[in-house]
Design a protein around this motif. Structure first.
Motif, PDB file in Angstrom:
ATOM      1  N   HIS A 140      33.789  48.659  39.968  1.00 58.96           N
ATOM      2  CA  HIS A 140      34.694  47.677  39.356  1.00 58.96           C
ATOM      3  C   HIS A 140      36.026  48.321  38.988  1.00 58.96           C
ATOM      4  CE1 HIS A 140      35.608  44.148  36.633  1.00 58.96           C
ATOM      5  NE2 HIS A 140      36.394  45.079  36.115  1.00 58.96           N
ATOM      6  N   GLU A 141      35.966  49.425  38.260  1.00 59.33           N
ATOM      7  CA  GLU A 141      37.198  50.036  37.767  1.00 59.33           C
ATOM      8  C   GLU A 141      38.019  50.660  38.896  1.00 59.33           C
ATOM      9  OE1 GLU A 141      38.268  49.426  34.886  1.00 59.33           O
ATOM     10  OE2 GLU A 141      36.407  48.555  34.121  1.00 59.33           O
ATOM     11  N   LEU A 142      37.363  51.231  39.892  1.00 59.17           N
ATOM     12  CA  LEU A 142      38.104  51.785  41.022  1.00 59.17           C
ATOM     13  C   LEU A 142      38.834  50.683  41.782  1.00 59.17           C
ATOM     14  CD1 LEU A 142      38.884  54.246  42.696  1.00 59.17           C
ATOM     15  CD2 LEU A 142      36.789  53.922  44.024  1.00 59.17           C
ATOM     16  N   THR A 143      38.255  49.496  41.810  1.00 61.47           N
ATOM     17  CA  THR A 143      38.942  48.361  42.435  1.00 61.47           C
ATOM     18  C   THR A 143      40.280  48.113  41.758  1.00 61.47           C
ATOM     19  OG1 THR A 143      36.836  47.338  43.036  1.00 61.47           O
ATOM     20  CG2 THR A 143      38.776  45.924  43.050  1.00 61.47           C
TER      21      THR A 143
ATOM     22  N   ASP B 293      34.965  42.351  40.092  1.00 58.30           N
ATOM     23  CA  ASP B 293      33.540  42.070  40.001  1.00 58.30           C
ATOM     24  C   ASP B 293      32.972  41.617  41.340  1.00 58.30           C
ATOM     25  OD1 ASP B 293      32.613  42.889  37.578  1.00 58.30           O
ATOM     26  OD2 ASP B 293      32.411  40.908  36.685  1.00 58.30           O
ATOM     27  N   TYR B 294      33.782  41.020  42.193  1.00 53.80           N
ATOM     28  CA  TYR B 294      33.333  40.700  43.556  1.00 53.80           C
ATOM     29  C   TYR B 294      32.979  41.990  44.295  1.00 53.80           C
ATOM     30  CZ  TYR B 294      33.784  39.802  48.556  1.00 53.80           C
ATOM     31  OH  TYR B 294      33.561  39.768  49.910  1.00 53.80           O
ATOM     32  N   VAL B 295      33.818  43.026  44.126  1.00 52.80           N
ATOM     33  CA  VAL B 295      33.520  44.318  44.738  1.00 52.80           C
ATOM     34  C   VAL B 295      32.236  44.888  44.158  1.00 52.80           C
ATOM     35  CG1 VAL B 295      34.297  46.726  44.877  1.00 52.80           C
ATOM     36  CG2 VAL B 295      35.887  44.869  45.405  1.00 52.80           C
ATOM     37  N   ARG B 296      32.061  44.752  42.851  1.00 51.91           N
ATOM     38  CA  ARG B 296      30.812  45.221  42.240  1.00 51.91           C
ATOM     39  C   ARG B 296      29.614  44.455  42.801  1.00 51.91           C
ATOM     40  NH1 ARG B 296      29.452  46.273  35.793  1.00 51.91           N
ATOM     41  NH2 ARG B 296      27.347  47.100  36.172  1.00 51.91           N
ATOM     42  N   LEU B 297      29.783  43.168  43.017  1.00 54.33           N
ATOM     43  CA  LEU B 297      28.727  42.353  43.610  1.00 54.33           C
ATOM     44  C   LEU B 297      28.383  42.858  45.003  1.00 54.33           C
ATOM     45  CD1 LEU B 297      26.906  39.806  43.603  1.00 54.33           C
ATOM     46  CD2 LEU B 297      28.892  38.516  44.421  1.00 54.33           C
TER      47      LEU B 297
ATOM     48  N   TYR C  51      25.376  46.771  42.694  1.00 59.71           N
ATOM     49  CA  TYR C  51      25.084  47.316  41.367  1.00 59.71           C
ATOM     50  C   TYR C  51      25.571  46.352  40.282  1.00 59.71           C
ATOM     51  CZ  TYR C  51      24.102  51.705  43.770  1.00 59.71           C
ATOM     52  OH  TYR C  51      23.582  52.669  44.594  1.00 59.71           O
ATOM     53  N   ILE C  52      24.875  45.237  40.140  1.00 62.93           N
ATOM     54  CA  ILE C  52      25.262  44.253  39.132  1.00 62.93           C
ATOM     55  C   ILE C  52      24.173  44.145  38.070  1.00 62.93           C
ATOM     56  CG2 ILE C  52      26.678  42.948  40.764  1.00 62.93           C
ATOM     57  CD1 ILE C  52      24.423  40.849  40.843  1.00 62.93           C
ATOM     58  N   PRO C  53      24.551  43.804  36.840  1.00 62.09           N
ATOM     59  CA  PRO C  53      23.565  43.652  35.770  1.00 62.09           C
ATOM     60  C   PRO C  53      22.689  42.428  35.980  1.00 62.09           C
ATOM     61  CG  PRO C  53      25.802  43.951  34.906  1.00 62.09           C
ATOM     62  CD  PRO C  53      25.929  43.650  36.366  1.00 62.09           C
ATOM     63  N   SER C  54      21.521  42.444  35.373  1.00 62.21           N
ATOM     64  CA  SER C  54      20.582  41.319  35.511  1.00 62.21           C
ATOM     65  C   SER C  54      21.055  40.080  34.762  1.00 62.21           C
ATOM     66  CB  SER C  54      19.198  41.726  35.000  1.00 62.21           C
ATOM     67  OG  SER C  54      19.266  42.109  33.630  1.00 62.21           O
ATOM     68  N   ASN C  55      21.977  40.254  33.822  1.00 61.88           N
ATOM     69  CA  ASN C  55      22.435  39.113  33.025  1.00 61.88           C
ATOM     70  C   ASN C  55      23.657  38.421  33.617  1.00 61.88           C
ATOM     71  OD1 ASN C  55      24.344  41.076  32.521  1.00 61.88           O
ATOM     72  ND2 ASN C  55      24.312  40.870  30.285  1.00 61.88           N
ATOM     73  N   TRP C  56      24.017  38.762  34.830  1.00 63.18           N
ATOM     74  CA  TRP C  56      25.135  38.076  35.479  1.00 63.18           C
ATOM     75  C   TRP C  56      24.803  36.596  35.686  1.00 63.18           C
ATOM     76  CZ3 TRP C  56      28.633  39.849  39.987  1.00 63.18           C
ATOM     77  CH2 TRP C  56      29.526  40.833  39.529  1.00 63.18           C
ATOM     78  N   VAL C  57      25.827  35.755  35.702  1.00 66.89           N
ATOM     79  CA  VAL C  57      25.646  34.346  36.013  1.00 66.89           C
ATOM     80  C   VAL C  57      25.106  34.220  37.443  1.00 66.89           C
ATOM     81  CG1 VAL C  57      27.984  34.036  36.931  1.00 66.89           C
ATOM     82  CG2 VAL C  57      26.778  32.092  35.927  1.00 66.89           C
ATOM     83  N   LYS C  58      24.264  33.227  37.653  1.00 66.89           N
ATOM     84  CA  LYS C  58      23.710  32.991  38.987  1.00 66.89           C
ATOM     85  C   LYS C  58      24.729  32.255  39.860  1.00 66.89           C
ATOM     86  CE  LYS C  58      19.882  34.843  37.693  1.00 66.89           C
ATOM     87  NZ  LYS C  58      19.590  36.251  38.109  1.00 66.89           N
TER      88      LYS C  58
ATOM     89  N   TYR D 101      38.347  30.066  36.361  1.00 66.00           N
ATOM     90  CA  TYR D 101      39.170  30.832  35.427  1.00 66.00           C
ATOM     91  C   TYR D 101      38.351  31.716  34.493  1.00 66.00           C
ATOM     92  CZ  TYR D 101      43.390  28.063  36.423  1.00 66.00           C
ATOM     93  OH  TYR D 101      44.465  27.482  37.018  1.00 66.00           O
ATOM     94  N   LYS D 102      37.042  31.611  34.542  1.00 65.01           N
ATOM     95  CA  LYS D 102      36.189  32.319  33.583  1.00 65.01           C
ATOM     96  C   LYS D 102      36.189  33.839  33.775  1.00 65.01           C
ATOM     97  CE  LYS D 102      34.482  29.077  30.951  1.00 65.01           C
ATOM     98  NZ  LYS D 102      34.670  29.096  29.487  1.00 65.01           N
ATOM     99  N   GLU D 103      36.737  34.291  34.866  1.00 67.02           N
ATOM    100  CA  GLU D 103      36.840  35.731  35.144  1.00 67.02           C
ATOM    101  C   GLU D 103      35.490  36.363  35.479  1.00 67.02           C
ATOM    102  OE1 GLU D 103      40.611  37.266  32.570  1.00 67.02           O
ATOM    103  OE2 GLU D 103      38.720  37.208  31.479  1.00 67.02           O
ATOM    104  N   TYR D 104      35.543  37.637  35.713  1.00 66.89           N
ATOM    105  CA  TYR D 104      34.384  38.505  35.903  1.00 66.89           C
ATOM    106  C   TYR D 104      33.330  37.893  36.832  1.00 66.89           C
ATOM    107  CZ  TYR D 104      36.680  41.114  32.225  1.00 66.89           C
ATOM    108  OH  TYR D 104      37.612  41.813  31.506  1.00 66.89           O
ATOM    109  N   ASP D 105      32.073  37.806  36.376  1.00 62.61           N
ATOM    110  CA  ASP D 105      30.994  37.419  37.274  1.00 62.61           C
ATOM    111  C   ASP D 105      31.122  35.992  37.781  1.00 62.61           C
ATOM    112  OD1 ASP D 105      30.511  36.561  34.676  1.00 62.61           O
ATOM    113  OD2 ASP D 105      28.335  36.765  34.815  1.00 62.61           O
ATOM    114  N   VAL D 106      31.640  35.077  36.953  1.00 66.65           N
ATOM    115  CA  VAL D 106      31.802  33.686  37.393  1.00 66.65           C
ATOM    116  C   VAL D 106      32.781  33.623  38.560  1.00 66.65           C
ATOM    117  CG1 VAL D 106      32.584  31.387  36.739  1.00 66.65           C
ATOM    118  CG2 VAL D 106      31.229  32.737  35.127  1.00 66.65           C
ATOM    119  N   THR D 107      33.933  34.242  38.386  1.00 63.20           N
ATOM    120  CA  THR D 107      34.925  34.253  39.464  1.00 63.20           C
ATOM    121  C   THR D 107      34.419  35.023  40.676  1.00 63.20           C
ATOM    122  OG1 THR D 107      36.686  34.131  37.812  1.00 63.20           O
ATOM    123  CG2 THR D 107      37.324  34.776  40.034  1.00 63.20           C
TER     124      THR D 107
END
Length: 236
Positions: A130-133, A154-158, A162-169, A177-183
């Motif tokens: 994520h951060e290297l992106t 977060d798309y790159v992380r996806l 290597y994504i957390p289990s609590n990410w949105v489905k 506009y919600k950013e991060y996992d939603v976007t």
């Protein structure tokens, strides 16, 4: 050809790797800087992650991101010669504050690492992607909206897996506009419509500014229409 320069971390806090990539090397040096001393965060980082693994992850992630962004030559990439991974302890009030990136630095929070419950190696691997992106992506000269910048990271992380289990489905969230996992999930849906969508979107962010019309230009529909389609797809 790869030249490794190793030093004991007890004597020197910086480990340097020089990498030459087919004669073209926008990132020549990957450095590690321990500013967390012998704190619990450093001890856990050293025991469960380690500098060699973190360094190799950054090298692998660099190649992956260049490929996913379709940046096959130095002219298509940011001009970054040195990347520094910094481990430091954020203030006591910021135990759960995540890492952040600057122009050519990634800052890891030692207190976050020390307190993380679960597989910290897997977590930090995803964090590094994520951060290297953020280091490598175009951002409209600082004018692209935060939701898109974080969503692409977060798309790159996806894509890295290597994504957390609590990410949105997939299909979750109230707005792109919600950013991060939603976007990120929404961008992944858009990539299903055009395989190089994120790469093309990133290219459009190389000049200054951003407009929502980039989505229509690439996919033939407005971002709002695409979001509605996305929600309907997974609602069904």
């Amino acid at each position: 050809m790869t030249n490794l320069h190793f030093f004991s971390l007890s004597l020197l806090a910086v480990v340097t790797l020089t990498v030459t990539i087919n004669g073209i090397h926008p990132i020549n040096v990957y450095d590690f800087d321990n500013r967390a001393g012998s704190s619990a965060g450093y001890v856990r980082f050293n025991r469960e992650i380690g500098v060699p693994y973190a360094r190799q992850t950054l090298i692998t992630a660099t190649y992956d991101i260049w490929r996913w962004f379709e940046q096959y030559s130095a002219a298509q990439r940011k001009d970054i010669n040195r990347l520094v991974l910094i481990l430091e302890n954020f203030p006591d009030s910021q135990v759960q504050v995540p890492p952040y990136a600057t122009t050519n630095e990634i800052h890891l929070n030692g207190r976050y690492i020390a307190s993380y419950s679960g597989d910290v190696k897997r977590e930090i691997t995803g964090v590094l992607y994520h951060e290297l992106t953020h280091v490598l992506q175009w951002n409209g000269n600082g004018r692209a909206p935060g939701w898109l910048i974080e969503g692409i990271a977060d798309y790159v992380r996806l894509r890295s897996g290597y994504i957390p289990s609590n990410w949105v489905k997939p299909g979750g969230g109230d707005s792109f506009y919600k950013e991060y996992d939603v976007t990120a999930r929404f961008l992944d849906y858009c990539t299903g419509l055009r395989s190089n969508f994120v790469a093309e979107l990133n290219k459009k962010l190389r000049p200054t500014g951003y407009v929502d019309d980039y989505f229509r230009q690439l996919l033939g529909k407005t971002v709002y229409q695409l979001w509605d389609d996305y929600k309907r797809t997974y609602a069904g």
